[in-house]
Design an enzyme around this catalytic site. Sequence first.
Site, PDB file in Angstrom:
ATOM      1  N   SER A 152     -20.246   1.298 -23.138  1.00  0.00           N
ATOM      2  CA  SER A 152     -19.284   1.912 -22.460  1.00  0.00           C
ATOM      3  C   SER A 152     -19.177   0.925 -20.904  1.00  0.00           C
ATOM      4  CB  SER A 152     -19.683   3.211 -21.815  1.00  0.00           C
ATOM      5  OG  SER A 152     -21.028   3.194 -21.523  1.00  0.00           O
ATOM      6  N   GLU A 197     -20.657  12.619 -30.805  1.00  0.00           N
ATOM      7  CA  GLU A 197     -19.854  12.646 -29.687  1.00  0.00           C
ATOM      8  C   GLU A 197     -18.426  13.311 -29.944  1.00  0.00           C
ATOM      9  OE1 GLU A 197     -19.148   8.851 -27.803  1.00  0.00           O
ATOM     10  OE2 GLU A 197     -17.612   9.495 -26.652  1.00  0.00           O
TER      11      GLU A 197
END
Length: 294
Positions: A51, A188
Site C-alpha cells: 500500500s 480482506e
Amino acid sequence: MSEPVAKKMTLPEFAGISASGGRIAMVTAYDSSSARLADEAGIDVILVGDSAAMTMLGHESTVPVTMDEMLMMTRAVARSTRHALVIADMPFGTYQASDDEAVTNAIRFVKDGGADAVKVEGAGRTRRRIRAILGAGIPVMGHVGLTPQSVTKLGGYRARGRTASEALAIYDAARSLERAGCFSVVLEAIPPQVAERISAALTIPTIGIGAGAGCDGQVLVWHDLLGLTTGHVPKFVKAYAALSETIATALRSYAGDVRAGSFPEAVHTYGMPADELGRFEATLRELERRNEAG
Ligand code: KIV
C-alpha cells in the site's frame, strides 16, 4: 540501570496470542519513526505493505511499487522495531514469474531488509511460490479476498465473497494457504460471516481488514488509522486520529510565524560568549575599514 531490551516476537508467540484467546494488533508502517511509534505502542505486527505505492509514493494502485523501494522502507522499519514482527509485502511482479525469482526476492527482504517474514497475495499458483519460499526457511503470510495486486483482473476495489460461490472459493483458498504452510492469512473485504467460518476452519491466525471482528487479529493501513488519507477512505476504516487536520494547522501556523518574523525566537537560537562576539565584531569592523580604505 539500563533499559530492558525488548524481546523480538517469535512466530510461536504470534500464534500463541490467538491460541490463548487474545487478538493480534497489526498495522502498516513504511518508515523508521512510524515503526518506532507502533513498536512502542505495543503493536504485535508491522506490515511494510505494498500500500506504500499509494500512501508513500502517490501511485493510483499498489502495482507500480518496486523491489528496491519496498526494500528501502523495510530496512527503515526493521531498524526501528525491537519487539513487533516485521513482515514485508512482496510487490507485484517479484514472485509471479518463477519459484527461483520468488525465493531470491524473499531472501532479499530477510537478508538485506531485516524482515522476519514476507506476505504474498492469492492462492492458486501462488501456493507453489509459497512452498518454495518456505523451503528457503522464510515464513509466509497469505492474503485472500480483495487482493489489491489483481484488482484490474477482479474488476476493481469491491468487497469479495458476497455470493455463495465466491465465498466458498475464498474459504477454499484460505484453507489451501494453510496447507501450503502459511503461518497466517489476511482476509480482506469479505463479509464477517465468511471470515468467521474461515477463522474457525483454520488453525493458523487470520488477520482481518474489512472482514469483521471474528478474525484472530486486525490490520489497518497507517494513513487510514491516523486520519492521514486524502480522498476515498474504505468503509471498513476507523480513523483513530485526525492527523491531516493537526498537521495542516501546524504547517499553517509555522508559515504564518515565519512570514511574521515571530519564528525563530531567542530560545530557538545558539548562544555565543560575549568576548568571542566582541572579537568577531571588532575583526569585521577592521576588515570593513580596510576595504573602504582600498
Ligand atoms: O499493503 C497493505 O497495506 C496490505 C494490507 C491492507 C493488508 O496488504
